[in-house]
Scaffold this active site. Structure first.
Site, PDB file in Angstrom:
ATOM      1  CG  ASP A  42      -0.281   0.321   2.333  1.00  0.00           C
ATOM      2  OD1 ASP A  42       0.511   0.113   3.021  1.00  0.00           O
ATOM      3  OD2 ASP A  42      -0.680   0.047   3.749  1.00  0.00           O
ATOM      4  CB  SER A  43       4.759   1.810  -0.333  1.00  0.00           C
ATOM      5  OG  SER A  43       5.065   0.359  -0.438  1.00  0.00           O
ATOM      6  CG  ASP A  81       0.333  -3.829   2.244  1.00  0.00           C
ATOM      7  OD1 ASP A  81       0.149  -4.893   3.439  1.00  0.00           O
ATOM      8  OD2 ASP A  81       0.766  -2.760   1.714  1.00  0.00           O
ATOM      9  CE  LYS A 111       2.918  -5.994   3.730  1.00  0.00           C
ATOM     10  NZ  LYS A 111       2.637  -4.426   5.160  1.00  0.00           N
ATOM     11  CD  GLU A 113       0.721  -0.713   7.726  1.00  0.00           C
ATOM     12  OE1 GLU A 113      -0.057  -0.177   8.609  1.00  0.00           O
ATOM     13  OE2 GLU A 113       0.806  -0.947   6.737  1.00  0.00           O
ATOM     14  CD  GLU A 180       7.698  -0.810   7.258  1.00  0.00           C
ATOM     15  OE1 GLU A 180       6.807  -1.953   7.335  1.00  0.00           O
ATOM     16  OE2 GLU A 180       7.871   1.143   7.583  1.00  0.00           O
TER      17      GLU A 180
END
Ligand code: KIV
Length: 270
Positions: A42-43, A81, A111, A113, A180
Site C-alpha cells: 500500500d506504499s 497488501d 499481507k 498490517e 519493520e
C-alpha cells in the site's frame, strides 16, 4: 511459481528476496531479475499515487494494481497488501476484501498490517484458503497514532508485545512475518524462535529475508527511510531521456526519416 510452502522451505537455507511493484512492466522486470516475492504494497499511496501517507489507498486501487502486477509476473509469489480499514472493522467485509485480491486480482496471498485485531482474522482467512503474511513493528497505517515513522520495539515491554503478537500470528497460520523498523537483536531472536520466515525492512541482517520499496531501491523516491539503500539512479536516467527527447523535438532531430513513412499512392494528391 513458488508457493507459500516453498517460501517456508527456503527460510534458513538462502535469503528470501522481496520487493514491491505496482504495475505490470515493473513487476515483469523484478520477476525476471529473480525476486522470490513481489509485494503490491500500500506504499502505492506514496510511491505512485502522490499521497503523503498510505491511508487514502482504497481496496479498488489495490485490486487494480495487484491485477496489473499479477499479469506481469510468471515466477514470483504475488502478495497484495490490505489498505487502511479494509480489514478489522467487520469480519465478513474483511474476508471479502482479502478474497478479492486472490479471486479478482490474481494475488497468491495477502499481507495485513497486524495487531491484536488481526489474530482471529488471520485464522479465519487461512481456514478459507487465503494465505496471510503478517506485518509487525512499524505499521505505517498507524502513523497518526505513532506520531511518525518511528522505531518500534525499543523497550522491553514493546519488544515483548511484538514477540507475543508474532507467536499469536504464527499460531493463527500466517505463512511469513514482515518486521519493520525494529531492533536487529529483536528480529534475530524472533527469527530464531519462529518456524515461519521473517522478512525484515529496517530489522537488521538476521531475518530470513529482506524487503524494500522498489522506488527506494532504484532511486525514484524523493524521500527514503534511514534503513533503505539506493542501488541505482533511475531518476537521473529518466530525466536524461526526457530532456534528450525535448531537445530532439525542439531541434527538429526527431522524428527522423526512419520514424516516419511516406505513402507513394498519396504522392501528388496533397
Ligand atoms: O507497503 C509496503 O510497501 C510495505 C513494505 C514496506 C513492507 O508494507
Amino acid at each position: 511459481m513458488p508457493s507459500v510452502t516453498d517460501l517456508r522451505a527456503k527460510a534458513g537455507s538462502a535469503p528470501i528476496t522481496m520487493l514491491t511493484a505496482y504495475d505490470a512492466p515493473t513487476a515483469a522486470l523484478v520477476d525476471e531479475a529473480g525476486v522470490d516475492v513481489i509485494l503490491v504494497g500500500d506504499s502505492l499511496g506514496n510511491a505512485v499515487l502522490g499521497h503523503e501517507t498510505t491511508l487514502p489507498v482504497t481496496v479498488d486501487e489495490m485490486a487494480s494494481h495487484t491485477a496489473s502486477v499479477a499479469r506481469g509476473v510468471d515466477e514470483a509469489l504475488v502478495v497484495a497488501d490490505m489498505p487502511f480499514l479494509s480489514v478489522g472493522v467487520d469480519e465478513a467485509e474483511s474476508v471479502r476484501n482479502c478474497g478479492r485480491m486472490l479471486k479478482e486480482a490474481g494475488a497468491d496471498a495477502v499481507k495485513l498490517e497486524s495487531g491484536p485485531h488481526t489474530v482471529a482474522l488471520t485464522e479465519r482467512l487461512v481456514q478459507l484458503g487465503i494465505p496471510v503474511m503478517a506485518h509487525l513493528g512499524l505499521t505505517p497505517q498507524r502513523v497518526n497514532q505513532l506520531g511518525g515513522y518511528t522505531r518500534q520495539g525499543t523497550t522491553e515491554a514493546a519488544a515483548d508485545e511484538i514477540v507475543d503478537l508474532a507467536g499469536a500470528h504464527e499460531a493463527a497460520g500466517a505463512f511469513a512475518l514482515v518486521l519493520e523498523h525494529v531492533p536487529a537483536n529483536l528480529a534475530a531472536a524472533l527469527t530464531e524462535e519462529l518456524d515461519v520466515p521473517t522478512i525484515g525492512i529496517g530489522a537488521g541482517p538476521d531475518c530470513d529475508g529482506q524487503v524494500l520499496v522498489f522506488h527506494d531501491v532504484v532511486g525514484l523516491s524523493t524521500w527514503t527511510p534511514p534503513f533503505a539503500r539506493q542501488f541505482g539512479d533511475a531518476r537521473a536516467e529518466m530525466t536524461r531521456a526526457v530532456e534528450s527527447y525535448l531537445e530532439a523535438v525542439e531541434s527538429g532531430a526527431f522524428p527522423a526519416d526512419e520514424h516516419s513513412h511516406v505513402e507513394a499512392d498519396l504522392e501528388g494528391l496533397y
